[in-house]
Design a protein around this motif. Structure first.
Motif, mmCIF file in Angstrom:
data_model
loop_
_atom_site.group_PDB
_atom_site.id
_atom_site.type_symbol
_atom_site.label_atom_id
_atom_site.label_comp_id
_atom_site.label_asym_id
_atom_site.label_seq_id
_atom_site.Cartn_x
_atom_site.Cartn_y
_atom_site.Cartn_z
ATOM 1 N N MET A 226 -15.000 0.615 19.841
ATOM 2 C CA MET A 226 -13.747 -0.024 19.435
ATOM 3 C C MET A 226 -13.959 -1.485 19.028
ATOM 4 S SD MET A 226 -11.775 2.504 19.663
ATOM 5 C CE MET A 226 -10.191 1.773 19.404
ATOM 6 N N HIS A 227 -15.194 -1.972 19.070
ATOM 7 C CA HIS A 227 -15.529 -3.325 18.673
ATOM 8 C C HIS A 227 -16.232 -3.300 17.318
ATOM 9 C CE1 HIS A 227 -15.136 -3.718 23.071
ATOM 10 N NE2 HIS A 227 -14.692 -4.932 22.785
ATOM 11 N N ARG A 228 -16.387 -4.460 16.736
ATOM 12 C CA ARG A 228 -17.179 -4.637 15.517
ATOM 13 C C ARG A 228 -18.139 -5.798 15.737
ATOM 14 N NH1 ARG A 228 -12.971 -4.124 10.428
ATOM 15 N NH2 ARG A 228 -12.596 -1.898 10.643
ATOM 16 N N ILE A 229 -19.156 -5.871 14.885
ATOM 17 C CA ILE A 229 -20.146 -6.942 14.953
ATOM 18 C C ILE A 229 -20.132 -7.698 13.631
ATOM 19 C CG2 ILE A 229 -22.591 -7.492 15.278
ATOM 20 C CD1 ILE A 229 -21.377 -6.196 17.745
ATOM 21 N N ARG A 230 -20.127 -9.027 13.703
ATOM 22 C CA ARG A 230 -20.210 -9.858 12.500
ATOM 23 C C ARG A 230 -21.479 -10.695 12.587
ATOM 24 N NH1 ARG A 230 -17.149 -11.312 8.542
ATOM 25 N NH2 ARG A 230 -15.173 -10.732 9.455
#
Length: 149
Positions: A72-76
């Motif tokens: 449910m997270h994203r990485i930038r």
């Protein structure tokens, strides 16, 4: 875990919801933590789907163990945005987290991919398709598709 290999500073993003003035929900991706990580591109593909070029890059991101990190997270990382498709606790040792991710291709890259389809022969589009569907929208020099392809 060899921490010397964690040489990229990434932000972990979480979708935060809030109520607007009318009671509806709106939200945005917000950074919740910055960590050191290792980023390795596994493979990449480019394909034509409904007359649109779609590019996809599969990437593995390794970082120290974070028990709360989920799909449910994203990485930038810089201008790149990664969608987590799988999360692994390596050897169930709680030492490192391995993320399988897909790079999210933004609109700018999508436009560049579409432009790369032009073979450089100076031909104009002779179709009546709207711009939103990859056509010229009737702005061709030949009158917007009078003859067809």
């Amino acid at each position: 875990m060899r921490i010397g290999k964690l040489n990229r500073r990434v932000s972990i993003l979480e979708f935060k919801k809030r109520r607007d003035a009318f009671g509806g929900e709106e939200g945005e991706w917000m950074a919740v933590q910055k960590v050191w990580a290792n980023i390795v591109t596994v493979n990449g593909t480019e394909q034509m789907f409904t007359q649109q070029v779609t590019a996809e890059s599969v990437t593995t991101i390794t970082m120290r163990y974070l028990p709360w990190l989920t799909v449910m997270h994203r990485i930038r990382y810089g201008e790149k945005l990664y969608e987590i498709i799988g999360e692994i606790d390596a050897d169930t040792a709680h030492e490192k987290t391995i993320l399988n991710c897909k790079e999210k291709v933004n609109d700018e890259l999508q436009r560049k991919a579409t432009q790369s389809q032009d073979d450089g022969r100076g031909r104009e589009c002779a179709c009546k398709r709207p711009k939103s569907n990859g056509g010229c929208g009737g702005e061709c020099a030949d009158g917007g598709g009078e003859g067809g392809r």
